[in-house]
Design a protein around this motif. Structure first.
Motif, PDB file in Angstrom:
ATOM      1  N   GLU A 279       0.877  -1.204  -0.087  1.00  0.00           N
ATOM      2  CA  GLU A 279       0.045  -0.101   0.044  1.00  0.00           C
ATOM      3  C   GLU A 279       0.821   1.311   0.253  1.00  0.00           C
ATOM      4  N   VAL A 280       0.317   2.130  -1.004  1.00  0.00           N
ATOM      5  CA  VAL A 280       1.419   3.284  -1.060  1.00  0.00           C
ATOM      6  C   VAL A 280       0.307   4.702  -0.731  1.00  0.00           C
ATOM      7  N   GLY A 281       0.666   5.537   0.218  1.00  0.00           N
ATOM      8  CA  GLY A 281      -0.404   6.727   0.742  1.00  0.00           C
ATOM      9  C   GLY A 281       0.645   8.001   0.483  1.00  0.00           C
ATOM     10  N   VAL A 282      -0.427   8.852   0.475  1.00  0.00           N
ATOM     11  CA  VAL A 282       0.241  10.365   0.263  1.00  0.00           C
ATOM     12  C   VAL A 282      -0.476  11.271   1.144  1.00  0.00           C
ATOM     13  N   TRP A 283       0.157  12.183   1.936  1.00  0.00           N
ATOM     14  CA  TRP A 283      -0.573  13.113   2.604  1.00  0.00           C
ATOM     15  C   TRP A 283      -0.306  14.527   2.046  1.00  0.00           C
ATOM     16  N   GLU A 284      -1.548  15.262   2.121  1.00  0.00           N
ATOM     17  CA  GLU A 284      -1.472  16.724   1.533  1.00  0.00           C
ATOM     18  C   GLU A 284      -1.392  17.525   2.657  1.00  0.00           C
ATOM     19  N   GLY A 285      -0.616  18.589   2.877  1.00  0.00           N
ATOM     20  CA  GLY A 285      -0.257  19.462   4.114  1.00  0.00           C
ATOM     21  C   GLY A 285      -0.308  20.845   3.354  1.00  0.00           C
TER      22      GLY A 285
ATOM     23  N   HIS B  20      -1.675  16.672   8.158  1.00  0.00           N
ATOM     24  CA  HIS B  20      -2.326  16.589   6.669  1.00  0.00           C
ATOM     25  C   HIS B  20      -3.747  17.232   6.585  1.00  0.00           C
ATOM     26  N   GLU B  21      -4.135  17.478   5.397  1.00  0.00           N
ATOM     27  CA  GLU B  21      -5.579  18.084   5.259  1.00  0.00           C
ATOM     28  C   GLU B  21      -6.230  16.985   4.691  1.00  0.00           C
TER      29      GLU B  21
END
Length: 499
Positions: A278-284, A292-293
């Motif tokens: 699993e690969v994830g991304v946080w938006e800040g 993260h938003e």
């Protein structure tokens, strides 16, 4: 069978053979595969089927009989098998007239990969109904179980295991937020919890603001270990500060790229173990984010061995006449940027490299090659692989002189005639160039004998002086110049001497 007497004329030997499989390669072990053989020229063919296992041993799977054979692969090892059919005319004393070879890959049983796609792109407003469609590879009868993780909640089964590959998500049952949606897949009848799985995020979003709606890989799952995959966030209303995470099989989440380093992450998978990641991304926020938003998650499967299987398709069906240029196009699955090497085996010869590793197509100029059955092979190799090959395919291809398809024989003057008349028999044929003819005669109650041996002359003159009254049979055999058959076709007529 066209003769008026009980004398039998052997049928034509089989000129070429072809072999097809259903379902197509590759398939998991345990699959029943039906092979169907066809042939040309012979009117009552028989077929024997042989299988070569990955260790290189040939075994007779079914002796001469009908044109289909069902291969039960239960208990066989995964790997690349060769299947050969030998064809011959019924009643022939030969071991075979012609052969055809194909390649079939058996993979590890069970679903090797899973996928999940929504009917509407994320984000969607609350109340939207979204249909998720699951997919899998490597299993013939997959079952699917759908899961959902609402914000702040826990994973629950949204739809238990069944053959149904779709699930409808009614977002009106939840408040707007970022959901995780997953699917488990397994082969029907399997006792394990799952063979493979896929997890992704889906946003139900009521108003404006930052939403990372998806994380898109540059290459579809599965991918070979050693490939490089670039992940790009899909977002609306965000400031493009991203932190990337990875969850390996059986492990825990860890940061692989911090905030501010880049808007994408390139994952070099060399050295990673096979399995589902699993690969994830946080938006800040725009300046030194500490939280993260929004976030997005996706899954991708890594596999061993580069290219999982290979296949080969010619531009013209076999057989073709020597001198024809035939383009072979190779393909493979489970590897990125594959290269292909082409091989050729002449009748009675040894394998030689026809073209070294390169593009997926190779053109064989058959000028100067003798008629016969050739084997053509393609090796497939994933980019960066250090192996000799990852997978291969071998098929047979026949070069043959166009045969005479029909023949006719006519007498001048026509039957009946009195003894002493000079009768000229003329032969014709179609479908071939520069045909040769052989004429035969059978006297009343007698045996067949050659009255004019093979030659390019299409006529034979019969001097009937002194012959007995009765019905005489005359036959002509026709063969194309350069044909390897005993003859291509024949015709028979009867002529009466009545006085």
């Amino acid at each position: 069978s066209t003769l008026s007497t009980k004398t039998a004329v052997p049928g034509l030997q089989c000129g070429s053979a072809a072999l097809s499989a259903s379902p197509g390669s590759p398939q998991p072990t345990g699959t029943s595969v039906r092979f169907t053989a066809t042939s040309t020229l012979c009117n009552t063919p028989q077929y024997a089927f042989w299988v070569r296992n990955p260790a290189g041993r040939w075994n007779l799977s079914r002796n001469y009989g009908a044109g289909s054979f069902t291969w039960n692969t239960a208990g066989l090892a995964a790997g690349i098998y060769q299947v050969e059919v030998a064809a011959r005319q019924r009643g022939s004393a030969k071991d075979y007239d012609t052969i055809a070879v194909t390649t079939y890959t058996l993979s590890v049983s069970g679903c090797q990969n899973a996928g999940l796609s929504p009917s509407l792109p994320s984000p969607q407003p609350q109340g939207t109904s979204v249909t998720f469609t699951a997919s899998s590879t490597g299993c013939s009868s997959p079952q699917y179980q759908f899961w959902i993780l609402p914000p702040g909640g826990s994973w629950t089964i949204a739809q238990p295991y069944s053959p149904t590959a779709t699930w409808s998500f009614d977002s009106s049952d939840y408040s707007g937020a970022d959901f995780q949606v997953g699917v488990w897949t397994r082969q029907a009848g399997a006792a394990n919890a799952h063979d493979s799985f896929f997890v992704s995020t889906y946003w139900i979003h009521a108003g404006a603001g930052c939403v990372v709606s998806a994380l898109n890989p540059s290459a579809a799952s599965p991918q070979a270990i050693g490939s490089t995959i670039t992940f790009t966030p899909a977002q609306t209303g965000c400031s493009n500060q991203y932190k990337f995470w990875i969850l390996p099989p059986g492990g825990s989440w860890r940061v692989v790229q911090s905030y501010g380093v880049g808007t994408t992450w390139a994952w070099n998978t060399r050295g990673y173990a096979p399995g589902v990641y699993e690969v994830g991304v946080w938006e800040g926020r725009s300046s030194t984010p500490t939280a993260h938003e929004s976030y997005a998650i996706t899954s991708i499967t890594l596999q061993e061995g580069g290219c999982g299987s290979a296949s080969l398709a010619p531009s013209a069906v076999s057989p073709q006449a020597p001198g024809t240029s035939i383009t072979f196009t190779a393909s493979s699955i489970g590897c990125s940027s594959p290269q292909y090497e082409f091989w050729l085996l002449r009748p009675g010869g040894t394998w030689t490299v026809a073209r070294g590793y390169g593009a997926a197509s190779w053109t064989w100029n058959t000028a100067g090659f003798a008629p016969g059955t050739y084997q053509v092979g393609a090796w497939a190799l994933a980019a960066g692989s250090t192996a000799a090959h990852d997978a291969y395919f071998i098929g047979s291809y026949q070069l043959a002189v166009p045969t005479c398809t029909t023949a006719a024989i006519a007498a001048n003057p026509a039957s009946p005639r009195a003894a002493g008349t000079s009768i000229t028999f003329s032969a014709t044929s179609s479908g071939c160039t520069a045909p040769r003819y052989e004429f035969w005669q059978q006297a009343p109650g007698g045996a067949w004998k050659v009255v004019r041996p093979w030659g390019t002359t299409a006529t034979f003159t019969w001097a009937t002086t002194g012959v007995a009254i009765g019905d005489y049979n005359f036959a002509v055999m026709a063969i194309a110049a350069g044909s390897v058959q005993a003859y291509d076709t024949d015709a028979v007529t009867t002529f009466s001497i009545n006085g």
